[in-house]
Write a protein that holds these residues in place. Structure first.
Motif, PDB file in Angstrom:
ATOM      1  N   GLY A  28      19.240  37.656 -23.559  1.00  0.00           N
ATOM      2  CA  GLY A  28      19.944  38.284 -24.672  1.00  0.00           C
ATOM      3  C   GLY A  28      21.448  38.131 -24.686  1.00  0.00           C
ATOM      4  O   GLY A  28      22.053  38.053 -25.748  1.00  0.00           O
ATOM      5  N   ALA A  29      22.080  38.082 -23.531  1.00  0.00           N
ATOM      6  CA  ALA A  29      23.547  38.063 -23.487  1.00  0.00           C
ATOM      7  C   ALA A  29      24.141  36.691 -23.173  1.00  0.00           C
ATOM      8  O   ALA A  29      25.359  36.563 -23.064  1.00  0.00           O
ATOM      9  CB  ALA A  29      24.035  39.072 -22.448  1.00  0.00           C
ATOM     10  N   LEU A  30      23.304  35.666 -23.045  1.00  0.00           N
ATOM     11  CA  LEU A  30      23.815  34.336 -22.702  1.00  0.00           C
ATOM     12  C   LEU A  30      24.621  33.739 -23.845  1.00  0.00           C
ATOM     13  O   LEU A  30      24.305  33.948 -25.016  1.00  0.00           O
ATOM     14  CB  LEU A  30      22.671  33.398 -22.334  1.00  0.00           C
ATOM     15  CG  LEU A  30      21.854  33.778 -21.101  1.00  0.00           C
ATOM     16  CD1 LEU A  30      20.718  32.770 -20.899  1.00  0.00           C
ATOM     17  CD2 LEU A  30      22.732  33.849 -19.870  1.00  0.00           C
ATOM     18  N   GLU A  31      25.647  32.972 -23.504  1.00  0.00           N
ATOM     19  CA  GLU A  31      26.500  32.337 -24.512  1.00  0.00           C
ATOM     20  C   GLU A  31      26.132  30.874 -24.749  1.00  0.00           C
ATOM     21  O   GLU A  31      26.808  30.178 -25.497  1.00  0.00           O
ATOM     22  CB  GLU A  31      27.965  32.460 -24.090  1.00  0.00           C
ATOM     23  CG  GLU A  31      28.444  33.890 -24.068  1.00  0.00           C
ATOM     24  CD  GLU A  31      29.897  34.026 -23.630  1.00  0.00           C
ATOM     25  OE1 GLU A  31      30.517  33.003 -23.271  1.00  0.00           O
ATOM     26  OE2 GLU A  31      30.385  35.153 -23.642  1.00  0.00           O
ATOM     27  N   HIS A  32      25.089  30.421 -24.092  1.00  0.00           N
ATOM     28  CA  HIS A  32      24.588  29.056 -24.283  1.00  0.00           C
ATOM     29  C   HIS A  32      23.077  29.146 -24.448  1.00  0.00           C
ATOM     30  O   HIS A  32      22.454  30.119 -24.033  1.00  0.00           O
ATOM     31  CB  HIS A  32      24.945  28.167 -23.093  1.00  0.00           C
ATOM     32  CG  HIS A  32      24.425  28.714 -21.793  1.00  0.00           C
ATOM     33  ND1 HIS A  32      25.097  29.681 -21.081  1.00  0.00           N
ATOM     34  CD2 HIS A  32      23.288  28.468 -21.114  1.00  0.00           C
ATOM     35  CE1 HIS A  32      24.387  29.993 -19.993  1.00  0.00           C
ATOM     36  NE2 HIS A  32      23.288  29.265 -20.003  1.00  0.00           N
ATOM     37  N   GLU A  33      22.496  28.145 -25.070  1.00  0.00           N
ATOM     38  CA  GLU A  33      21.063  28.161 -25.301  1.00  0.00           C
ATOM     39  C   GLU A  33      20.305  27.780 -24.031  1.00  0.00           C
ATOM     40  O   GLU A  33      20.697  26.872 -23.308  1.00  0.00           O
ATOM     41  CB  GLU A  33      20.688  27.213 -26.444  1.00  0.00           C
ATOM     42  CG  GLU A  33      19.615  27.805 -27.325  1.00  0.00           C
ATOM     43  CD  GLU A  33      19.303  26.989 -28.551  1.00  0.00           C
ATOM     44  OE1 GLU A  33      18.354  26.178 -28.485  1.00  0.00           O
ATOM     45  OE2 GLU A  33      19.981  27.173 -29.579  1.00  0.00           O
ATOM     46  N   VAL A  34      19.224  28.500 -23.786  1.00  0.00           N
ATOM     47  CA  VAL A  34      18.340  28.238 -22.653  1.00  0.00           C
ATOM     48  C   VAL A  34      16.910  28.228 -23.171  1.00  0.00           C
ATOM     49  O   VAL A  34      16.517  29.101 -23.955  1.00  0.00           O
ATOM     50  CB  VAL A  34      18.492  29.332 -21.560  1.00  0.00           C
ATOM     51  CG1 VAL A  34      17.387  29.221 -20.521  1.00  0.00           C
ATOM     52  CG2 VAL A  34      19.851  29.243 -20.902  1.00  0.00           C
ATOM     53  N   PHE A  35      16.135  27.236 -22.751  1.00  0.00           N
ATOM     54  CA  PHE A  35      14.703  27.197 -23.048  1.00  0.00           C
ATOM     55  C   PHE A  35      13.980  27.511 -21.751  1.00  0.00           C
ATOM     56  O   PHE A  35      14.176  26.832 -20.740  1.00  0.00           O
ATOM     57  CB  PHE A  35      14.276  25.822 -23.566  1.00  0.00           C
ATOM     58  CG  PHE A  35      12.820  25.763 -23.940  1.00  0.00           C
ATOM     59  CD1 PHE A  35      12.409  26.094 -25.218  1.00  0.00           C
ATOM     60  CD2 PHE A  35      11.866  25.402 -23.004  1.00  0.00           C
ATOM     61  CE1 PHE A  35      11.062  26.061 -25.564  1.00  0.00           C
ATOM     62  CE2 PHE A  35      10.519  25.368 -23.333  1.00  0.00           C
ATOM     63  CZ  PHE A  35      10.112  25.690 -24.617  1.00  0.00           C
ATOM     64  N   ALA A  36      13.172  28.547 -21.775  1.00  0.00           N
ATOM     65  CA  ALA A  36      12.470  28.990 -20.573  1.00  0.00           C
ATOM     66  C   ALA A  36      10.983  29.142 -20.868  1.00  0.00           C
ATOM     67  O   ALA A  36      10.555  29.180 -22.027  1.00  0.00           O
ATOM     68  CB  ALA A  36      13.046  30.318 -20.083  1.00  0.00           C
ATOM     69  N   VAL A  37      10.221  29.252 -19.790  1.00  0.00           N
ATOM     70  CA  VAL A  37       8.779  29.423 -19.906  1.00  0.00           C
ATOM     71  C   VAL A  37       8.340  30.527 -18.953  1.00  0.00           C
ATOM     72  O   VAL A  37       8.779  30.565 -17.803  1.00  0.00           O
ATOM     73  CB  VAL A  37       8.040  28.111 -19.572  1.00  0.00           C
ATOM     74  CG1 VAL A  37       6.543  28.274 -19.728  1.00  0.00           C
ATOM     75  CG2 VAL A  37       8.531  26.971 -20.445  1.00  0.00           C
ATOM     76  N   LEU A  38       7.501  31.412 -19.451  1.00  0.00           N
ATOM     77  CA  LEU A  38       6.853  32.415 -18.608  1.00  0.00           C
ATOM     78  C   LEU A  38       5.486  31.861 -18.256  1.00  0.00           C
ATOM     79  O   LEU A  38       4.635  31.693 -19.133  1.00  0.00           O
ATOM     80  CB  LEU A  38       6.690  33.741 -19.354  1.00  0.00           C
ATOM     81  CG  LEU A  38       7.955  34.511 -19.649  1.00  0.00           C
ATOM     82  CD1 LEU A  38       7.670  35.621 -20.657  1.00  0.00           C
ATOM     83  CD2 LEU A  38       8.523  35.103 -18.384  1.00  0.00           C
ATOM     84  N   MET A  39       5.285  31.527 -17.003  1.00  0.00           N
ATOM     85  CA  MET A  39       4.019  30.979 -16.533  1.00  0.00           C
ATOM     86  C   MET A  39       3.136  32.142 -16.078  1.00  0.00           C
ATOM     87  O   MET A  39       3.557  32.959 -15.252  1.00  0.00           O
ATOM     88  CB  MET A  39       4.244  30.038 -15.350  1.00  0.00           C
ATOM     89  CG  MET A  39       5.233  28.934 -15.601  1.00  0.00           C
ATOM     90  SD  MET A  39       4.519  27.635 -16.607  1.00  0.00           S
ATOM     91  CE  MET A  39       5.882  26.474 -16.638  1.00  0.00           C
ATOM     92  N   LEU A  40       1.921  32.197 -16.608  1.00  0.00           N
ATOM     93  CA  LEU A  40       1.010  33.285 -16.293  1.00  0.00           C
ATOM     94  C   LEU A  40      -0.265  32.770 -15.644  1.00  0.00           C
ATOM     95  O   LEU A  40      -0.686  31.643 -15.880  1.00  0.00           O
ATOM     96  CB  LEU A  40       0.645  34.049 -17.572  1.00  0.00           C
ATOM     97  CG  LEU A  40       1.801  34.555 -18.427  1.00  0.00           C
ATOM     98  CD1 LEU A  40       1.264  35.176 -19.698  1.00  0.00           C
ATOM     99  CD2 LEU A  40       2.658  35.529 -17.658  1.00  0.00           C
ATOM    100  N   ASP A  41      -0.896  33.644 -14.862  1.00  0.00           N
ATOM    101  CA  ASP A  41      -2.191  33.285 -14.283  1.00  0.00           C
ATOM    102  C   ASP A  41      -3.311  33.710 -15.241  1.00  0.00           C
ATOM    103  O   ASP A  41      -3.046  34.168 -16.354  1.00  0.00           O
ATOM    104  CB  ASP A  41      -2.358  33.884 -12.883  1.00  0.00           C
ATOM    105  CG  ASP A  41      -2.468  35.398 -12.865  1.00  0.00           C
ATOM    106  OD1 ASP A  41      -2.637  36.024 -13.926  1.00  0.00           O
ATOM    107  OD2 ASP A  41      -2.390  35.969 -11.756  1.00  0.00           O
TER     108      ASP A  41
END
Length: 135
Positions: A28-41
């Motif tokens: 929420g507070a980042l000043e640059h774009e980040v693409f992330a993944v939540l890996m689930l079992d």
């Protein structure tokens, strides 16, 4: 980092609100774009939160091959969430976001990994592709 460690292996991401809260803290507070993944079992427990790509103020390059590779390496055979932030503060998906989501979903389906959602975080706002019928 502490938040991710505390959540790993727990069933805390079983509700949409829990996922939203987690991502607000991470992106929420980042000043640059980040693409992330939540890996689930298979039981939707968090295996790992992985920030795969870092971009600029308004874009990040995402490579489907790397997303598939990381999901297989972490054995996220059940499901994953895509997430990225919009530092602009506007949580609306672009056409490029929609195309990317479709491409990633198709690529991951080839290795039996189910995509649960793609969430865009813009400050405190979180937009869900699944809730909008875009998935």
């Amino acid at each position: 980092r502490l938040l991710g460690t505390q959540l790993r292996g727990r069933e805390v991401l079983t509700s949409p609100q829990a996922v939203r809260d987690f991502l607000r803290v991470k992106l929420g507070a980042l000043e640059h774009e980040v693409f992330a993944v939540l890996m689930l079992d298979a039981q939707n427990r968090l295996i790992e939160y992985v920030e795969l790509f870092r971009g600029t103020v308004n874009q990040a390059s995402v490579y489907p091959r790397e997303v598939v590779k990381e999901s297989l390496a972490l054995n996220a055979a059940a499901a994953i969430f895509f997430c990225h932030n919009h530092p602009s503060g506007v949580a609306e998906p672009s056409r490029a976001d929609e195309v990317l989501t479709s491409t990633l979903k198709t690529a991951l389906s080839l290795v039996d990994v189910r995509v649960l959602d793609h969430l865009i975080v813009a400050g405190n706002d979180v937009m869900s592709f699944a809730e909008r019928g875009l998935l």
